[in-house]
Design a protein around this motif. Sequence first.
Motif, short mmCIF file in Angstrom:
data_model
loop_
_atom_site.label_atom_id
_atom_site.label_comp_id
_atom_site.label_asym_id
_atom_site.label_seq_id
_atom_site.Cartn_x
_atom_site.Cartn_y
_atom_site.Cartn_z
N SER A 198 0.91 -1.17 -0.03
CA SER A 198 0.11 0.18 -0.03
C SER A 198 0.80 1.22 0.00
O SER A 198 1.86 1.25 0.77
CB SER A 198 -0.89 0.15 1.27
N THR A 200 0.95 4.85 1.29
CA THR A 200 0.25 5.56 2.44
C THR A 200 0.30 6.93 2.64
O THR A 200 -0.38 7.51 2.86
CB THR A 200 0.82 5.01 3.80
N SER A 201 1.62 7.51 1.90
CA SER A 201 1.92 8.99 1.93
C SER A 201 2.71 9.52 1.17
O SER A 201 3.45 8.54 0.35
CB SER A 201 2.13 9.57 3.33
N THR A 203 6.13 12.55 0.34
CA THR A 203 6.79 13.53 0.88
C THR A 203 7.23 14.37 -0.47
O THR A 203 8.20 13.93 -1.25
CB THR A 203 7.90 13.24 1.85
N THR A 292 -2.73 12.50 -4.90
CA THR A 292 -2.86 13.75 -3.90
C THR A 292 -2.62 14.94 -4.44
O THR A 292 -2.25 14.69 -5.64
CB THR A 292 -1.92 13.26 -2.75
N ASN A 304 4.90 16.71 3.99
CA ASN A 304 4.23 15.15 4.01
C ASN A 304 2.73 15.22 4.02
O ASN A 304 2.14 16.14 4.70
CB ASN A 304 4.62 14.49 5.23
N VAL A 305 2.00 14.55 2.88
CA VAL A 305 0.64 14.65 2.56
C VAL A 305 0.28 13.13 2.44
O VAL A 305 0.82 12.26 1.77
CB VAL A 305 0.50 15.42 1.37
N PRO A 306 -0.96 13.07 2.90
CA PRO A 306 -1.71 11.53 2.64
C PRO A 306 -1.86 11.60 1.29
O PRO A 306 -2.00 12.37 0.43
CB PRO A 306 -2.93 11.68 3.58
N VAL A 307 -2.54 10.36 0.83
CA VAL A 307 -2.86 10.22 -0.31
C VAL A 307 -4.31 9.18 -0.45
O VAL A 307 -4.59 9.00 0.43
CB VAL A 307 -1.84 9.28 -1.37
N SER A 308 -4.87 9.33 -1.51
CA SER A 308 -6.29 8.54 -1.70
C SER A 308 -5.75 7.41 -3.02
O SER A 308 -5.03 7.71 -3.95
CB SER A 308 -7.00 9.46 -2.49
N THR A 309 -5.83 6.07 -2.21
CA THR A 309 -5.31 4.85 -3.17
C THR A 309 -6.40 4.56 -4.00
O THR A 309 -7.51 4.82 -3.91
CB THR A 309 -4.74 4.03 -2.32
#
Length: 353
Positions: A198, A200-201, A203, A292, A304-309
């Motif tokens: 997966s 997850t984020s 950078t 993202t 650092n940013v989250p993502v949509s998988t």
Amino acid sequence: MRIHVFRRLLTTAGLLLALALTSAPAIALAADNTPSSTSTPGSGTGIGIRLLDVPAATQTDPRARSYIIDNLPPGTTIHRRVEVQNNTSSTQTVQVYAGAAHIQDNSFVGDDGAAKNMLTTWTSLDHPTLTMAPGGKADVAATIAVPADAPEGEQYAAIWAEIRAPADPQTHIVSASRAGVRVYLSVGPGNGPAADFSITSVTASRDKSGAPSIDAAVTNSGGRALDLSGTVMLTAGPGGLSAGPFPTPKTITLPPGSQGAVPLALSPTIPNGPWTVTITLHSGLITHTATTQLTFPQAGQSNNVPVSTDPLIPGWLMIMIAAIALLGAGLLLWFLLQRRRSRPQSHRAEITL
């Protein structure tokens, strides 16, 4: 395909220690400690090696065409052939052997020399020594016999082809070079745990010179080691700009249950943004995509940013959707039949002449 080789010499302290402890010549390896079967027969220099046998079930897996990858129940034996090539201009004596390997710092690393682990003790070669003419090729059969009492889990090794030069009469140092084919072997019943990962984020960074880069944080959520590579695409940027796709500069190897960062280098002319970033990573036949929104920071900083998988529909939900669809189709058919039966019948008079 080309052989990836780098040179690694023993340090001065290491040489002194080696000479002090033994009268045997010290060995300086010019080896690729990230073994790969990416060599082209008849091209380049040095010794090359490549995998010849690919199981029918994994013909479409690009990793299985380069590496020995398998899951075996205890008590199973497999046979794989490799081709060794002498790409030098002189006759060579080539040693072919199995050496232990491990995954370290997101890389598949071959241990020094013919280091042993359980997997190497299960591996034998039918031609451990070859005398090869310039430009010559030879097939070597590798047999991996997993004992009945073998523990479950994944192990790593490499099938190496190695040549050595005569010892230097002054320093007693022996120069050696080698190329290898990776071996990923999982021991367990059935097909073994599935491979998966997966994203997850991400950078976003700029180094001190202002060059942008992206690191994708990845978790190996499956039961097999992964060799991860891919691309990043930037869209919907300032003024509607798009950029990419940019490939990963190197392949990252992650053992089961571990986490790591996959670097993605970008063009130094890319503005800060904002951007829509789409990262696609794959290991063999497994591919995942994450998206993202991000803005690159100023030089020397990172965000650092989250993502949509990519969406994954659970199996139970897919079954429920299919059942609802079938039920709806059945109700529609019943309604049409009932409507047809209730429709009044028209009668025509019969005339007899």
